[in-house]
Design a protein around this motif. Structure first.
Motif, PDB file in Angstrom:
ATOM      1  N   ILE A 254       0.841  -1.192   0.000  1.00  0.00           N
ATOM      2  CA  ILE A 254       0.000   0.000   0.000  1.00  0.00           C
ATOM      3  C   ILE A 254       0.879   1.245   0.000  1.00  0.00           C
ATOM      4  CG2 ILE A 254      -0.217   0.123   2.522  1.00  0.00           C
ATOM      5  CD1 ILE A 254      -3.205   0.844   2.046  1.00  0.00           C
ATOM      6  N   ALA A 255       0.447   2.268  -0.734  1.00  0.00           N
ATOM      7  CA  ALA A 255       1.197   3.520  -0.817  1.00  0.00           C
ATOM      8  C   ALA A 255       0.212   4.668  -0.951  1.00  0.00           C
ATOM      9  CB  ALA A 255       2.168   3.499  -1.999  1.00  0.00           C
ATOM     10  N   ILE A 256       0.667   5.864  -0.561  1.00  0.00           N
ATOM     11  CA  ILE A 256      -0.179   7.052  -0.617  1.00  0.00           C
ATOM     12  C   ILE A 256       0.390   8.021  -1.641  1.00  0.00           C
ATOM     13  CG2 ILE A 256      -1.138   8.974   0.694  1.00  0.00           C
ATOM     14  CD1 ILE A 256      -0.895   7.241   3.189  1.00  0.00           C
ATOM     15  N   GLY A 257      -0.458   8.485  -2.561  1.00  0.00           N
ATOM     16  CA  GLY A 257      -0.045   9.424  -3.587  1.00  0.00           C
ATOM     17  C   GLY A 257      -0.018  10.852  -3.076  1.00  0.00           C
ATOM     18  N   PRO A 258       0.484  11.787  -3.894  1.00  0.00           N
ATOM     19  CA  PRO A 258       0.649  13.172  -3.456  1.00  0.00           C
ATOM     20  C   PRO A 258      -0.663  13.894  -3.153  1.00  0.00           C
ATOM     21  CG  PRO A 258       1.107  12.945  -5.799  1.00  0.00           C
ATOM     22  CD  PRO A 258       0.996  11.571  -5.247  1.00  0.00           C
ATOM     23  N   GLU A 259      -1.776  13.405  -3.681  1.00  0.00           N
ATOM     24  CA  GLU A 259      -3.081  14.018  -3.414  1.00  0.00           C
ATOM     25  C   GLU A 259      -3.861  13.270  -2.336  1.00  0.00           C
ATOM     26  OE1 GLU A 259      -5.005  14.177  -7.195  1.00  0.00           O
ATOM     27  OE2 GLU A 259      -3.733  15.803  -7.946  1.00  0.00           O
ATOM     28  N   GLY A 260      -3.185  12.354  -1.662  1.00  0.00           N
ATOM     29  CA  GLY A 260      -3.839  11.601  -0.594  1.00  0.00           C
ATOM     30  C   GLY A 260      -4.587  10.378  -1.056  1.00  0.00           C
ATOM     31  N   ASN A 261      -4.464  10.020  -2.343  1.00  0.00           N
ATOM     32  CA  ASN A 261      -5.107   8.810  -2.841  1.00  0.00           C
ATOM     33  C   ASN A 261      -4.311   7.573  -2.416  1.00  0.00           C
ATOM     34  OD1 ASN A 261      -7.256  10.120  -4.259  1.00  0.00           O
ATOM     35  ND2 ASN A 261      -5.784  10.712  -5.829  1.00  0.00           N
ATOM     36  N   ILE A 262      -5.019   6.446  -2.334  1.00  0.00           N
ATOM     37  CA  ILE A 262      -4.432   5.212  -1.822  1.00  0.00           C
ATOM     38  C   ILE A 262      -4.243   4.221  -2.968  1.00  0.00           C
ATOM     39  CG2 ILE A 262      -4.630   3.398  -0.092  1.00  0.00           C
ATOM     40  CD1 ILE A 262      -4.605   6.300   1.006  1.00  0.00           C
ATOM     41  N   PHE A 263      -3.025   3.709  -3.117  1.00  0.00           N
ATOM     42  CA  PHE A 263      -2.696   2.728  -4.139  1.00  0.00           C
ATOM     43  C   PHE A 263      -2.433   1.389  -3.450  1.00  0.00           C
ATOM     44  CE2 PHE A 263      -1.829   6.808  -5.897  1.00  0.00           C
ATOM     45  CZ  PHE A 263      -2.049   6.713  -7.268  1.00  0.00           C
ATOM     46  N   VAL A 264      -3.111   0.341  -3.927  1.00  0.00           N
ATOM     47  CA  VAL A 264      -3.023  -0.975  -3.294  1.00  0.00           C
ATOM     48  C   VAL A 264      -2.635  -2.021  -4.329  1.00  0.00           C
ATOM     49  CG1 VAL A 264      -4.226  -2.698  -1.903  1.00  0.00           C
ATOM     50  CG2 VAL A 264      -4.854  -0.285  -1.697  1.00  0.00           C
ATOM     51  N   ALA A 265      -1.604  -2.805  -4.028  1.00  0.00           N
ATOM     52  CA  ALA A 265      -1.239  -3.931  -4.887  1.00  0.00           C
ATOM     53  C   ALA A 265      -2.218  -5.069  -4.628  1.00  0.00           C
ATOM     54  CB  ALA A 265       0.191  -4.372  -4.603  1.00  0.00           C
ATOM     55  N   ASP A 266      -3.011  -5.374  -5.646  1.00  0.00           N
ATOM     56  CA  ASP A 266      -4.059  -6.401  -5.591  1.00  0.00           C
ATOM     57  C   ASP A 266      -3.477  -7.641  -6.272  1.00  0.00           C
ATOM     58  OD1 ASP A 266      -6.461  -7.739  -5.516  1.00  0.00           O
ATOM     59  OD2 ASP A 266      -7.478  -6.441  -6.960  1.00  0.00           O
ATOM     60  N   PHE A 267      -2.700  -8.412  -5.521  1.00  0.00           N
ATOM     61  CA  PHE A 267      -1.747  -9.370  -6.075  1.00  0.00           C
ATOM     62  C   PHE A 267      -2.374 -10.415  -6.991  1.00  0.00           C
ATOM     63  CE2 PHE A 267       1.141 -13.142  -5.270  1.00  0.00           C
ATOM     64  CZ  PHE A 267       2.161 -12.693  -6.084  1.00  0.00           C
ATOM     65  N   TYR A 268      -3.373 -11.141  -6.498  1.00  0.00           N
ATOM     66  CA  TYR A 268      -3.927 -12.231  -7.303  1.00  0.00           C
ATOM     67  C   TYR A 268      -4.851 -11.750  -8.413  1.00  0.00           C
ATOM     68  CZ  TYR A 268      -1.790 -15.792  -4.414  1.00  0.00           C
ATOM     69  OH  TYR A 268      -0.869 -16.601  -3.783  1.00  0.00           O
ATOM     70  N   ASN A 269      -5.124 -10.469  -8.448  1.00  0.00           N
ATOM     71  CA  ASN A 269      -5.840  -9.884  -9.584  1.00  0.00           C
ATOM     72  C   ASN A 269      -4.891  -9.185 -10.560  1.00  0.00           C
ATOM     73  OD1 ASN A 269      -8.520 -10.661  -8.963  1.00  0.00           O
ATOM     74  ND2 ASN A 269      -8.690  -9.008  -7.452  1.00  0.00           N
ATOM     75  N   ASP A 270      -3.588  -9.302 -10.339  1.00  0.00           N
ATOM     76  CA  ASP A 270      -2.572  -8.748 -11.255  1.00  0.00           C
ATOM     77  C   ASP A 270      -2.795  -7.268 -11.536  1.00  0.00           C
ATOM     78  OD1 ASP A 270      -1.266 -11.225 -11.586  1.00  0.00           O
ATOM     79  OD2 ASP A 270      -2.673 -11.822 -13.158  1.00  0.00           O
ATOM     80  N   ARG A 271      -3.047  -6.492 -10.491  1.00  0.00           N
ATOM     81  CA  ARG A 271      -3.330  -5.077 -10.732  1.00  0.00           C
ATOM     82  C   ARG A 271      -3.026  -4.233  -9.499  1.00  0.00           C
ATOM     83  NH1 ARG A 271     -10.031  -5.378 -10.607  1.00  0.00           N
ATOM     84  NH2 ARG A 271     -10.191  -5.987  -8.401  1.00  0.00           N
ATOM     85  N   ILE A 272      -2.917  -2.943  -9.766  1.00  0.00           N
ATOM     86  CA  ILE A 272      -2.893  -1.928  -8.723  1.00  0.00           C
ATOM     87  C   ILE A 272      -4.251  -1.240  -8.749  1.00  0.00           C
ATOM     88  CG2 ILE A 272      -1.781   0.166  -7.867  1.00  0.00           C
ATOM     89  CD1 ILE A 272       0.075  -2.289  -7.871  1.00  0.00           C
ATOM     90  N   GLN A 273      -4.862  -1.071  -7.599  1.00  0.00           N
ATOM     91  CA  GLN A 273      -6.100  -0.305  -7.531  1.00  0.00           C
ATOM     92  C   GLN A 273      -5.839   1.025  -6.828  1.00  0.00           C
ATOM     93  OE1 GLN A 273     -10.050  -2.013  -7.277  1.00  0.00           O
ATOM     94  NE2 GLN A 273      -9.152  -3.905  -6.510  1.00  0.00           N
ATOM     95  N   LYS A 274      -6.472   2.067  -7.338  1.00  0.00           N
ATOM     96  CA  LYS A 274      -6.346   3.411  -6.775  1.00  0.00           C
ATOM     97  C   LYS A 274      -7.682   3.822  -6.176  1.00  0.00           C
ATOM     98  CE  LYS A 274      -5.226   8.193  -8.123  1.00  0.00           C
ATOM     99  NZ  LYS A 274      -4.883   9.075  -9.285  1.00  0.00           N
ATOM    100  N   PHE A 275      -7.633   4.318  -4.933  1.00  0.00           N
ATOM    101  CA  PHE A 275      -8.820   4.728  -4.207  1.00  0.00           C
ATOM    102  C   PHE A 275      -8.636   6.152  -3.665  1.00  0.00           C
ATOM    103  CE2 PHE A 275      -8.293   0.153  -3.656  1.00  0.00           C
ATOM    104  CZ  PHE A 275      -9.554  -0.358  -3.929  1.00  0.00           C
ATOM    105  N   THR A 276      -9.737   6.807  -3.347  1.00  0.00           N
ATOM    106  CA  THR A 276      -9.654   8.009  -2.538  1.00  0.00           C
ATOM    107  C   THR A 276      -9.277   7.610  -1.120  1.00  0.00           C
ATOM    108  OG1 THR A 276     -11.957   7.969  -1.785  1.00  0.00           O
ATOM    109  CG2 THR A 276     -11.517   9.051  -3.915  1.00  0.00           C
ATOM    110  N   GLY A 277      -8.921   8.584  -0.312  1.00  0.00           N
ATOM    111  CA  GLY A 277      -8.606   8.280   1.074  1.00  0.00           C
ATOM    112  C   GLY A 277      -9.776   7.739   1.858  1.00  0.00           C
ATOM    113  N   GLU A 278     -10.998   7.940   1.329  1.00  0.00           N
ATOM    114  CA  GLU A 278     -12.200   7.424   1.976  1.00  0.00           C
ATOM    115  C   GLU A 278     -12.596   6.046   1.450  1.00  0.00           C
ATOM    116  OE1 GLU A 278     -12.030  10.719   0.810  1.00  0.00           O
ATOM    117  OE2 GLU A 278     -11.368  11.117   2.873  1.00  0.00           O
ATOM    118  N   GLY A 279     -11.839   5.535   0.454  1.00  0.00           N
ATOM    119  CA  GLY A 279     -12.084   4.184  -0.024  1.00  0.00           C
ATOM    120  C   GLY A 279     -12.888   4.061  -1.290  1.00  0.00           C
ATOM    121  N   SER A 280     -13.201   5.180  -1.959  1.00  0.00           N
ATOM    122  CA  SER A 280     -13.929   5.103  -3.227  1.00  0.00           C
ATOM    123  C   SER A 280     -12.988   4.708  -4.350  1.00  0.00           C
ATOM    124  CB  SER A 280     -14.582   6.448  -3.555  1.00  0.00           C
ATOM    125  OG  SER A 280     -15.601   6.754  -2.633  1.00  0.00           O
TER     126      SER A 280
END
Length: 325
Positions: A254-280
């Motif tokens: 998990i990592a946080i971007g410069p605008e406060g968005n959340i990036f999550v490595a979704d390993f078994y789905n072979d992707r990175i997902q990006k969310f708002t800080g509230e989880g959208s």
């Protein structure tokens, strides 16, 4: 009886519609979704030589360099942003300066924090590769670890460690002394503040702590005082995995971007997902695995929003930037 049967059938239909909506949105509807990111650079191959990787499990970036956990080779490799090999440090082992399967990396105050899965400790290095300090050791007691996966570091040097097999997140002082923990040691759970093999942690500027609850297939967030804020990932964030928007199937970084968005490595789905800080949910991107294993294992974000990932299956480093309209 007939009226009751009709009511029951309508209720079942309504529940199916609700579940379908949750499956599509991950439980958080957001009409302002973004375009996926584009892969703009890629390097690496399997091996043990300079620039080669064997199961990369962590990544951290500065404005000039990329640090990669080369897990099976027991070392950290450092590259320039264009992919040129610069240096390496660490060898397989359990002594000072040696590494036992390094995991998610964190850079703070010109120091590199390396959780060691096999050595049950956090080792701190200078960015040049000098071993500075070892924090923790094997066990289930306060300040001890069982396969730590990731660490967040506060401005004052406090540590927040995802303690994988102990199913907890520990808050420690900079010297390793115990402050408190979230989760019950040795016990998995699906409730708020409980964990199932947590893998990584990240701190926002306002002190919010975000935890990648690995096999809980979700993210949990806590405020600066340690109180639970929210969780997301699948229906009601109860640990149900899947490939839909906002769902996770083993969150490994998990990592946080410069605008406060959340990036999550979704390993078994072979992707990175990006969310708002509230989880959208905002967007998802990644490289499908070409052979055995899964791809997107670890993620970090530069100050300008560029995303870097460690591709586990392909033994490579990837650079991603927002797609242009």
């Amino acid at each position: 009886m007939i009226k009751f049967a009709k009511w029951l059938s309508y209720s079942a239909a309504a529940i199916l519609v609700l579940l379908a909506a949750l499956a599509w949105t991950g439980g958080a509807i957001n009409w302002n979704q973004e375009l996926p990111y584009e892969l703009t650079r890629h390097w690496g191959e399997k091996g043990s030589g300079p620039g080669q990787l064997n199961d990369p499990t962590g990544i951290a970036v500065t404005n000039t360099e990329v640090f990669v956990s080369d897990a099976r080779n027991g070392r950290i490799q450092v590259f320039g942003h264009e992919g040129q090999f610069k240096r390496e440090f660490g060898t397989a082992g359990d002594g000072s300066g040696e590494l036992g399967r390094p995991m998610n990396l964190t850079i703070h105050d010109e120091k590199l924090y390396v959780p060691e899965y096999m050595n049950d400790r956090i080792q701190v290095f200078s960015l040049a590769g000098e071993s500075l300090e070892i924090i923790g050791g094997p066990g289930a007691g306060p300040g001890q670890f069982d396969a730590p996966g990731g660490v967040a570091v506060a401005d004052n040097g406090d540590l927040f460690v995802a303690d994988f097999y102990n199913h907890r997140v520990q808050h420690l002082r900079a010297d390793g002394s115990f402050v408190k923990q979230w989760g019950t040691t040795g016990k998995t759970g699906k409730g708020a503040g409980e964990f199932t093999y947590p893998t990584d942690a990240a701190l926002a500027e306002n002190g919010t702590l975000y935890v990648a609850d690995g096999y809980g297939n979700r993210v949990q967030a806590f405020d600066a005082g340690g109180d639970f804020l929210r969780k997301w990932g699948g229906p009601f964030a109860m640990g149900i995995y899947g490939p839909f928007k906002g769902w996770l199937t083993t969150a490994t970084s998990i990592a946080i971007g410069p605008e406060g968005n959340i990036f999550v490595a979704d390993f078994y789905n072979d992707r990175i997902q990006k969310f708002t800080g509230e989880g959208s949910f905002l967007t998802a991107f990644g490289t499908p695995a070409k052979g055995p294993g899964q791809s997107e294992m670890a993620v970090d974000v530069e100050a300008d929003g560029t995303v870097w990932t460690a591709n586990f299956a392909d033994n490579s480093v990837e650079k991603w930037q927002p797609a242009k309209n």
